[in-house]
Scaffold this motif. Structure first.
Motif, PDB file in Angstrom:
ATOM      1  N   ALA A 109      -3.469  -3.836  10.837  1.00  0.00           N
ATOM      2  CA  ALA A 109      -2.613  -4.480   9.835  1.00  0.00           C
ATOM      3  C   ALA A 109      -3.320  -4.543   8.490  1.00  0.00           C
ATOM      4  O   ALA A 109      -2.712  -4.299   7.431  1.00  0.00           O
ATOM      5  CB  ALA A 109      -2.231  -5.880  10.301  1.00  0.00           C
ATOM      6  N   ASP A 110      -4.600  -4.849   8.517  1.00  0.00           N
ATOM      7  CA  ASP A 110      -5.394  -4.904   7.287  1.00  0.00           C
ATOM      8  C   ASP A 110      -5.435  -3.538   6.615  1.00  0.00           C
ATOM      9  O   ASP A 110      -5.291  -3.420   5.388  1.00  0.00           O
ATOM     10  CB  ASP A 110      -6.811  -5.385   7.621  1.00  0.00           C
ATOM     11  N   VAL A 111      -5.614  -2.501   7.422  1.00  0.00           N
ATOM     12  CA  VAL A 111      -5.610  -1.128   6.908  1.00  0.00           C
ATOM     13  C   VAL A 111      -4.249  -0.789   6.299  1.00  0.00           C
ATOM     14  O   VAL A 111      -4.164  -0.183   5.220  1.00  0.00           O
ATOM     15  CB  VAL A 111      -5.955  -0.132   8.038  1.00  0.00           C
ATOM     16  N   THR A 112      -3.193  -1.190   6.972  1.00  0.00           N
ATOM     17  CA  THR A 112      -1.844  -0.921   6.463  1.00  0.00           C
ATOM     18  C   THR A 112      -1.649  -1.548   5.091  1.00  0.00           C
ATOM     19  O   THR A 112      -1.093  -0.917   4.177  1.00  0.00           O
ATOM     20  CB  THR A 112      -0.791  -1.455   7.451  1.00  0.00           C
ATOM     21  N   LEU A 113      -2.125  -2.773   4.934  1.00  0.00           N
ATOM     22  CA  LEU A 113      -1.992  -3.467   3.655  1.00  0.00           C
ATOM     23  C   LEU A 113      -2.837  -2.811   2.568  1.00  0.00           C
ATOM     24  O   LEU A 113      -2.368  -2.610   1.444  1.00  0.00           O
ATOM     25  CB  LEU A 113      -2.388  -4.940   3.804  1.00  0.00           C
ATOM     26  N   GLU A 115      -3.775   0.172   2.293  1.00  0.00           N
ATOM     27  CA  GLU A 115      -3.241   1.484   1.935  1.00  0.00           C
ATOM     28  C   GLU A 115      -1.854   1.392   1.314  1.00  0.00           C
ATOM     29  O   GLU A 115      -1.232   2.418   1.023  1.00  0.00           O
ATOM     30  CB  GLU A 115      -3.207   2.396   3.168  1.00  0.00           C
ATOM     31  N   ARG A 116      -1.377   0.131   1.128  1.00  0.00           N
ATOM     32  CA  ARG A 116      -0.066  -0.132   0.497  1.00  0.00           C
ATOM     33  C   ARG A 116       1.091   0.494   1.271  1.00  0.00           C
ATOM     34  O   ARG A 116       2.035   1.018   0.706  1.00  0.00           O
ATOM     35  CB  ARG A 116      -0.057   0.358  -0.961  1.00  0.00           C
ATOM     36  N   ARG A 117       0.989   0.383   2.603  1.00  0.00           N
ATOM     37  CA  ARG A 117       2.068   0.847   3.465  1.00  0.00           C
ATOM     38  C   ARG A 117       2.850  -0.362   3.977  1.00  0.00           C
ATOM     39  O   ARG A 117       2.322  -1.475   4.042  1.00  0.00           O
ATOM     40  CB  ARG A 117       1.503   1.638   4.650  1.00  0.00           C
ATOM     41  N   PRO A 118       4.090  -0.175   4.381  1.00  0.00           N
ATOM     42  CA  PRO A 118       4.882  -1.298   4.883  1.00  0.00           C
ATOM     43  C   PRO A 118       4.274  -1.910   6.150  1.00  0.00           C
ATOM     44  O   PRO A 118       3.909  -1.192   7.082  1.00  0.00           O
ATOM     45  CB  PRO A 118       6.248  -0.679   5.185  1.00  0.00           C
ATOM     46  N   MET A 142       0.387 -10.338  -0.218  1.00  0.00           N
ATOM     47  CA  MET A 142      -0.390  -9.120  -0.010  1.00  0.00           C
ATOM     48  C   MET A 142       0.497  -7.883   0.113  1.00  0.00           C
ATOM     49  O   MET A 142       0.021  -6.757   0.026  1.00  0.00           O
ATOM     50  CB  MET A 142      -1.225  -9.246   1.275  1.00  0.00           C
ATOM     51  N   GLY A 143       1.784  -8.093   0.362  1.00  0.00           N
ATOM     52  CA  GLY A 143       2.693  -6.961   0.475  1.00  0.00           C
ATOM     53  C   GLY A 143       3.374  -6.813   1.814  1.00  0.00           C
ATOM     54  O   GLY A 143       4.206  -5.913   1.990  1.00  0.00           O
ATOM     55  N   ALA A 144       3.052  -7.686   2.768  1.00  0.00           N
ATOM     56  CA  ALA A 144       3.701  -7.615   4.078  1.00  0.00           C
ATOM     57  C   ALA A 144       5.099  -8.217   4.010  1.00  0.00           C
ATOM     58  O   ALA A 144       5.444  -8.931   3.059  1.00  0.00           O
ATOM     59  CB  ALA A 144       2.868  -8.362   5.119  1.00  0.00           C
TER      60      ALA A 144
END
Length: 204
Positions: A109-113, A115-118, A142-144
């Motif tokens: 999840a941290d990696v997803t955030l 990398e600015r992915r959903p 954070m974008g989630a």
């Protein structure tokens, strides 16, 4: 072109079936899935369902141990459409909100955030404490996307399966994926409902 694949985390909150059904829908959509299941989720699985872990794992394209920090989804170089945690426990939410990568779910999840992915979190708890709400605000900043599995009664579900499918269909909408499980609100239906309400007797 971004590969058609998603990371899927199943944490220990009630609602293990959300994760299972999500994997089934993604398989039907020909989306490559990369699954990790927490130890607490395995306990929930035995209490809430008749599934065996081997059956759940077979629904995913790839499965990783929850402590496998060398897994593909733990690296930002692993390209994907994003990640869904279904369900997302308050413990997992707290880890993500505070950047604590103590499991593969929170690391992915941290990696997803970063990398600015959903990243969509099906936060499963009620009622919420102030800590829960603050963590939801933190991950949103954070974008989630926090998407609690709340049923939509305008769809007039007649079974638990229909409620689950509608919720997951709306989650997949966030990735531009059409699962065919959502009864969508129509403009004509809205106008008809307003007209009916306008002519309904008013009770003081």
């Amino acid at each position: 072109m971004t590969p058609r694949r998603l990371a899927v985390g199943i944490s220990g909150a009630s609602g293990f079936t959300y994760g299972v059904r999500l994997l089934q829908l993604l398989r039907d959509l020909d989306i490559e899935t990369h699954l990790t299941v927490s130890r607490s989720a395995l306990l929930t699985m035995t209490h809430e369902t008749d599934y065996k872990f081997a059956e759940v794992s077979a629904l995913a394209s790839f499965t990783y141990r929850c402590d496998d920090m060398a897994a593909a989804i733990s690296s930002g170089s692993f390209r994907s459409l994003g990640m869904i945690v279904a369900p997302c426990s308050m413990k997992t939410l707290a880890e993500i909100a505070n950047g604590m990568s103590s499991s593969l779910i929170s690391r992915a999840a941290d990696v997803t955030l970063k990398e600015r992915r959903p990243l969509v979190l099906l936060a499963r708890e009620t009622p919420y404490t102030l800590a829960h709400l603050r963590n939801m605000i933190a991950v949103t900043e954070m974008g989630a996307i926090v998407a609690p599995p709340v049923p939509a009664f305008y769809a007039r579900p007649v079974s638990l399966d229909q409620m689950i499918d509608h919720t997951l269909g709306r989650v997949l909408d966030l990735f531009g994926l059409e699962a065919g499980t959502v009864k969508r609100w129509r403009d004509g239906e809205a106008k008809a409902a307003l007209q009916e309400a306008a002519h309904a007797p008013h009770i003081a």
